[in-house]
Motif scaffolding. Structure first.
Motif: not given
Length: 618
Positions: A59, A63, A107-108, A112, A197-198, A200, A225, A363
């Motif tokens: 991240h 994030s 990144d989350h 974003l 990307y993540e 979450s 997301s 992070h």
């Protein structure tokens, strides 16, 4: 329960580095003409594949939780760090000890757009009171208070986003920034970047996160997301739509140890039992599981595997102090693999057919900063100094001293290109390490030789007569397992090699066991057990033992209890000699810092090769 080897089935340990010439010489490579973004490259290609080490979980300031903790490094900064450039981490210059071969910023997907607003002057909302307060927070306590006021309270009120969210155009803008950084830093043949990307999702604080990876530049307009869909099925539905548009995509779940038993479930999030459709879809899209990262090792814990002498390793036990995340067997990967082969027996499909990867989940935007002696924390102001790491907690998560630098992913690929690395992970020809660059190969087949003239000859035989890690062994005859492991060049020698087997019996009962198949220094006993290694770390200097252990193992082993009618899996674990943990390095370098007595100071790092499965056909 440990299985003892009979003499007849003892592994054939037929050579090691002490007994023969160096087998680490790279075989001759061909050249590949490769094109990307209108440019042609002539790059090395090896049909026998090379091990490429990289980061698949990282991240940056994009994030929002990383930004709140003080991280200001961007995706571009993260990729430059991965290639060896110096960046400023928590106000101090820092570099990775060894550059990576490849990397992915994850990144989350959530928030974003908010991160774009926080970081980009002139963007809508940049000058809002909330954004200014979050950017200008002078310390962690203030930053967390501001985060609660403007983000958490809004979410608690039922909003999907805080009030300063500027809509999906801001999400699109940050996603484009990440795409551009990923393209800018791609150097085919030298350093690969992967668009990712993540997702979450965390229902009732159970971690169901997935990192999502794209094979090329055919990408969605914005990531999907958990704000758009919180269940894995909704993520897979979106991925199905992407595939229909020609997008090549898969995902890897992570942190099973924080999943509250929900990552390897008996029922889906719609409360319906796991069925064939669920299992097939999950296997199609979910290819690997993250074995280890900064929040702990998810393989096993001693609570449920008391006979595994190496289970007590970076277990992050203080996770249980927060959010009701009590350890249960369902949280751990070995259980998931066991349950997977049972589903295979019940449904004809294994929903948990996972290869292994490792990552950091840093992070701080510091890609794979995994070496214990180089650790500077992974969560901004929360663990930036040795004192912070020794006494503070990660807000709502665990004690800092229970965190670790994280793991690393090795991928066997024909070249260092985006497609080849992605394909290697997709086919599960990947392995995880707890940080060291241990290499491991794993084949199942028949007719392997007792000795080989070269490493290249051994690998050719592995592919010609067997299948590599991540695949099914299809034969009826008991397979021979060909295992090769090589130490990290800057780390100590290897202690031993183990094979872990899991299976489901005719009554539907799940089992697993451990075989020691090779050990250094003639420590293998007649009953198959291994005498513990005596290779102490110098507690004054942190220096590891340089006399004991083996730099390399090559082993052919047969399972004495193989049953072609049983659904089963086998994976490899390679154990390194003891080394100093970062907590010991912190104390050596900072005499005023003292970790609590229950903090480990010495560890045995390791590597895990992805499984090979036995799936009998009816």
């Amino acid at each position: 329960m440990r299985k003892f080897l009979s003499v007849l089935f003892l592994a054939i340990l037929f050579f090691s580095c002490e007994e023969k010439k160096d087998q680490t010489e790279e075989p001759a490579s061909d050249k590949l003409l490769y094109s990307h973004a209108g440019k042609d490259y002539e790059i090395p290609e090896n049909p026998l594949k090379e091990a490429y080490f990289g980061e698949q979980h990282l991240h940056t300031a994009a994030s929002m939780d990383a930004f709140i903790a003080g991280t200001r490094l961007t995706p571009d900064d993260a990729y430059r760090f991965a290639q060896g450039e110096e960046v400023m981490v928590n106000g101090r210059p820092h570099t990775i000890n060894r550059p990576l071969d490849w990397a992915a910023v994850t990144d989350h997907g959530e928030f974003l757009g908010e991160a774009y607003t926080l970081m980009n002057p002139g963007s809508p909302g940049y000058d809002s009171e909330a954004a200014k307060s979050m950017r200008e927070a002078p310390d962690l306590k203030t930053a967390l208070a501001v985060y609660k006021k403007y983000v958490l309270d809004a979410l608690a009120g039922g909003n999907a986003h805080p009030d300063f969210w500027q809509g999906y155009e801001s999400v699109k803008s940050q996603w484009q920034v990440n795409i551009e950084a990923t393209e800018k830093n791609y150097a085919p043949g030298k350093f690969t970047t992967i668009h990712a990307y993540e997702w979450s999702s965390a229902p009732n604080t159970a971690n169901l996160h997935r990192n999502v990876f794209f094979r090329d530049t055919n990408l969605p307009e914005i990531p999907f997301s958990s704000n758009e869909g919180a269940s894995p099925q909704e993520l897979w539905d979106w991925m199905t739509t992407q595939e229909a548009n020609g997008v090549m995509v898969f995902c890897n779940p992570h942190n099973p140890n924080e999943s509250k038993g929900m990552l390897f479930p008996e029922v889906a999030m719609n409360d319906k039992p796991i069925d064939e459709t669920y299992a097939s879809t999950r296997q199609h899209f979910e290819r690997n599981v993250e074995m280890m990262q900064t929040k702990g090792n998810s393989e096993v814990v001693p609570d449920f595997w008391p006979n595994d002498e190496f289970a007590d390793f970076e277990n992050a036990r203080s996770l249980q102090e927060y959010n009701g995340r009590i350890f249960e067997k369902h949280n751990f990967i070995r259980y998931g693999l066991n349950r997977g082969v049972k589903y295979q027996a019940e449904l004809g499909v294994n929903p948990f057919k996972y290869g292994f990867v490792g990552g950091t989940d840093s992070h701080n935007a510091v890609m794979s900063n995994v070496e214990e002696f180089n650790y500077v924390g992974h969560h901004g102001m929360a663990d930036e100094t040795a004192l912070d790491r020794s006494r503070n907690e990660q807000e709502g998560e665990m004690f800092n001293r229970d965190m670790n630098p994280g793991g690393l992913t090795g991928v066997w690929a024909t070249s260092n290109t985006r497609e080849a690395i992605w394909d290697g992970m997709h086919s599960r020809e990947s392995f995880a390490t707890s940080g060291p660059r241990i290499k491991v190969r794993f084949f199942a087949g028949n007719g392997f030789k007792e000795s080989y003239e070269s490493y290249e000859e051994m690998v050719k035989d592995g592919y010609a007569k067997g299948v590599p890690m991540g695949q099914n062994y299809e034969g009826r005859e008991a397979p021979e397992f060909l295992v090769w492991a090589l130490k990290d060049p800057i780390a100590p020698n290897l202690d031993r090699v183990q094979i872990i087997k899991g299976w489901v019996d005719a009554d539907g009962e799940m089992h697993d066991t451990i075989y020691d198949i090779a050990a250094s220094d003639n420590r293998m006993r007649a009953d198959g057990t291994v005498e513990p290694i005596d290779a102490p770390v110098n507690m004054e200097t942190g220096e590891f033992n340089k006399e004991k252990g083996s730099p390399e193992f090559t082993v052919v082993w047969k399972d004495p209890d193989f049953d072609p009618n049983q659904n089963a899996y086998y994976y490899v674990r390679v154990i390194q000699l003891p080394t100093a943990r970062y907590s010991l390095w912190d104390e050596i370098r900072n005499p005023d810092v003292q970790y609590p007595e229950d903090t480990k100071q010495v560890i045995q790092e390791r590597a895990w090769a992805s499984p090979i499965w036995i799936e009998p056909k009816n």
